[in-house]
Structure formats: C-alpha cells, structure tokens
Design a protein around this motif. Structure first.
Motif, PDB file in Angstrom:
ATOM      1  N   GLU A  35       0.831  -1.207   0.000  1.00 36.33           N
ATOM      2  CA  GLU A  35       0.000   0.000   0.000  1.00 36.33           C
ATOM      3  C   GLU A  35       0.868   1.261   0.000  1.00 36.33           C
ATOM      4  N   ASP A  36       1.978   1.224   0.744  1.00 39.43           N
ATOM      5  CA  ASP A  36       2.917   2.351   0.748  1.00 39.43           C
ATOM      6  C   ASP A  36       3.474   2.590  -0.656  1.00 39.43           C
ATOM      7  N   MET A  37       3.780   1.500  -1.348  1.00 41.10           N
ATOM      8  CA  MET A  37       4.311   1.610  -2.702  1.00 41.10           C
ATOM      9  C   MET A  37       3.268   2.208  -3.641  1.00 41.10           C
ATOM     10  N   LEU A  38       2.026   1.756  -3.528  1.00 42.56           N
ATOM     11  CA  LEU A  38       0.967   2.282  -4.383  1.00 42.56           C
ATOM     12  C   LEU A  38       0.735   3.771  -4.140  1.00 42.56           C
ATOM     13  N   ARG A  39       0.804   4.189  -2.888  1.00 42.02           N
ATOM     14  CA  ARG A  39       0.658   5.614  -2.575  1.00 42.02           C
ATOM     15  C   ARG A  39       1.787   6.412  -3.213  1.00 42.02           C
ATOM     16  N   ARG A  40       2.994   5.886  -3.130  1.00 35.61           N
ATOM     17  CA  ARG A  40       4.155   6.564  -3.711  1.00 35.61           C
ATOM     18  C   ARG A  40       4.027   6.652  -5.229  1.00 35.61           C
ATOM     19  N   ILE A  41       3.597   5.563  -5.859  1.00 36.27           N
ATOM     20  CA  ILE A  41       3.377   5.562  -7.307  1.00 36.27           C
ATOM     21  C   ILE A  41       2.354   6.641  -7.672  1.00 36.27           C
ATOM     22  N   SER A  42       1.276   6.717  -6.924  1.00 37.78           N
ATOM     23  CA  SER A  42       0.232   7.701  -7.179  1.00 37.78           C
ATOM     24  C   SER A  42       0.764   9.125  -7.037  1.00 37.78           C
ATOM     25  N   VAL A  43       1.545   9.377  -5.992  1.00 38.11           N
ATOM     26  CA  VAL A  43       2.119  10.706  -5.777  1.00 38.11           C
ATOM     27  C   VAL A  43       3.040  11.079  -6.932  1.00 38.11           C
ATOM     28  N   ILE A  44       3.904  10.162  -7.325  1.00 37.52           N
ATOM     29  CA  ILE A  44       4.856  10.436  -8.399  1.00 37.52           C
ATOM     30  C   ILE A  44       4.122  10.695  -9.715  1.00 37.52           C
ATOM     31  N   GLU A  45       3.137   9.851 -10.037  1.00 36.36           N
ATOM     32  CA  GLU A  45       2.384  10.049 -11.278  1.00 36.36           C
ATOM     33  C   GLU A  45       1.677  11.408 -11.272  1.00 36.36           C
ATOM     34  N   GLY A  46       1.099  11.774 -10.140  1.00 38.38           N
ATOM     35  CA  GLY A  46       0.419  13.059 -10.035  1.00 38.38           C
ATOM     36  C   GLY A  46       1.370  14.227 -10.210  1.00 38.38           C
ATOM     37  N   GLU A  47       2.518  14.163  -9.554  1.00 41.52           N
ATOM     38  CA  GLU A  47       3.503  15.241  -9.662  1.00 41.52           C
ATOM     39  C   GLU A  47       4.067  15.349 -11.080  1.00 41.52           C
ATOM     40  N   MET A  48       4.298  14.204 -11.710  1.00 41.66           N
ATOM     41  CA  MET A  48       4.837  14.224 -13.068  1.00 41.66           C
ATOM     42  C   MET A  48       3.798  14.770 -14.050  1.00 41.66           C
ATOM     43  N   ALA A  49       2.539  14.423 -13.850  1.00 39.89           N
ATOM     44  CA  ALA A  49       1.473  14.936 -14.708  1.00 39.89           C
ATOM     45  C   ALA A  49       1.326  16.444 -14.530  1.00 39.89           C
ATOM     46  N   LYS A  50       1.396  16.897 -13.279  1.00 40.62           N
ATOM     47  CA  LYS A  50       1.293  18.330 -13.003  1.00 40.62           C
ATOM     48  C   LYS A  50       2.451  19.088 -13.647  1.00 40.62           C
ATOM     49  N   ALA A  51       3.657  18.537 -13.544  1.00 39.00           N
ATOM     50  CA  ALA A  51       4.830  19.185 -14.125  1.00 39.00           C
ATOM     51  C   ALA A  51       4.750  19.240 -15.646  1.00 39.00           C
ATOM     52  N   ALA A  52       4.084  18.238 -16.236  1.00 42.21           N
ATOM     53  CA  ALA A  52       3.949  18.199 -17.689  1.00 42.21           C
ATOM     54  C   ALA A  52       2.739  19.001 -18.171  1.00 42.21           C
ATOM     55  N   GLY A  53       1.971  19.564 -17.221  1.00 49.65           N
ATOM     56  CA  GLY A  53       0.801  20.346 -17.582  1.00 49.65           C
ATOM     57  C   GLY A  53      -0.395  19.512 -17.990  1.00 49.65           C
ATOM     58  N   LYS A  54      -0.403  18.251 -17.605  1.00 45.59           N
ATOM     59  CA  LYS A  54      -1.515  17.354 -17.937  1.00 45.59           C
ATOM     60  C   LYS A  54      -2.532  17.362 -16.809  1.00 45.59           C
ATOM     61  N   ALA A  55      -3.752  17.039 -17.161  1.00 42.44           N
ATOM     62  CA  ALA A  55      -4.806  16.934 -16.157  1.00 42.44           C
ATOM     63  C   ALA A  55      -4.557  15.709 -15.285  1.00 42.44           C
ATOM     64  N   LEU A  56      -4.800  15.858 -14.008  1.00 47.17           N
ATOM     65  CA  LEU A  56      -4.644  14.738 -13.085  1.00 47.17           C
ATOM     66  C   LEU A  56      -5.855  13.826 -13.183  1.00 47.17           C
ATOM     67  N   PRO A  57      -5.646  12.512 -13.112  1.00 46.47           N
ATOM     68  CA  PRO A  57      -6.788  11.597 -13.146  1.00 46.47           C
ATOM     69  C   PRO A  57      -7.628  11.768 -11.876  1.00 46.47           C
ATOM     70  N   VAL A  58      -8.925  11.695 -12.055  1.00 49.23           N
ATOM     71  CA  VAL A  58      -9.841  11.846 -10.930  1.00 49.23           C
ATOM     72  C   VAL A  58     -10.740  10.625 -10.877  1.00 49.23           C
ATOM     73  N   ALA A  59     -10.904  10.078  -9.694  1.00 51.90           N
ATOM     74  CA  ALA A  59     -11.790   8.937  -9.517  1.00 51.90           C
ATOM     75  C   ALA A  59     -12.794   9.284  -8.433  1.00 51.90           C
ATOM     76  N   GLY A  60     -13.966   8.775  -8.578  1.00 48.25           N
ATOM     77  CA  GLY A  60     -14.998   9.024  -7.578  1.00 48.25           C
ATOM     78  C   GLY A  60     -16.195   8.132  -7.844  1.00 48.25           C
ATOM     79  N   PHE A  61     -17.230   8.313  -7.053  1.00 45.64           N
ATOM     80  CA  PHE A  61     -18.432   7.547  -7.278  1.00 45.64           C
ATOM     81  C   PHE A  61     -19.624   8.401  -6.913  1.00 45.64           C
TER      82      PHE A  61
END
Length: 68
Positions: A35-61
C-alpha cells in the motif's frame, strides 16, 4: 521534489514483482507495505502529470436514491 521516470519505472516493476525493496540510480529504498508503494506511485504520477501540464486523473463515485 523532482521525480524521474526511472524512479517510477523501478517502483512499478518492484510492485509487480511483489518486492518491497528496490534500487534505482544508485539509491535503495524499502517500503513498509504494498500500500505504501501504491501511494508513492500515485504521488509520483500526479507530480509528473502536473509538471507536464496534464490533467490529473480523478476517480470518484456517485450515489442516488429512489423517490418514494
């Protein structure tokens, strides 16, 4: 902190292999749980997307109620 694609790739490969310790760019990191690894993956993907100017993925219900 600037994350690298190398770090993200190594983290994903370690997660897929089921190991909690990984080495990349001469650094070793050990995670407490998958779970720690998945959180880290999510943080990194979000930061990289933000740096590239891409929209962050959003999930909800959504929920709804039937009228009575």
């Amino acid at each position: 902190m600037a994350y690298t694609q190398t770090e993200l790739d190594a983290l994903k490969a370690a997660f897929a292999a089921g190991v909690l310790r990984l080495t990349y760019d001469g650094k070793s990191v050990e995670y407490g749980s998958a779970e720690d690894m998945l959180r880290r993956i999510s943080v990194i993907e979000g930061e990289m997307a933000k740096a590239a100017g891409k929209a962050l993925p959003v999930a909800g219900f959504a929920t709804s109620r039937r009228a009575r």
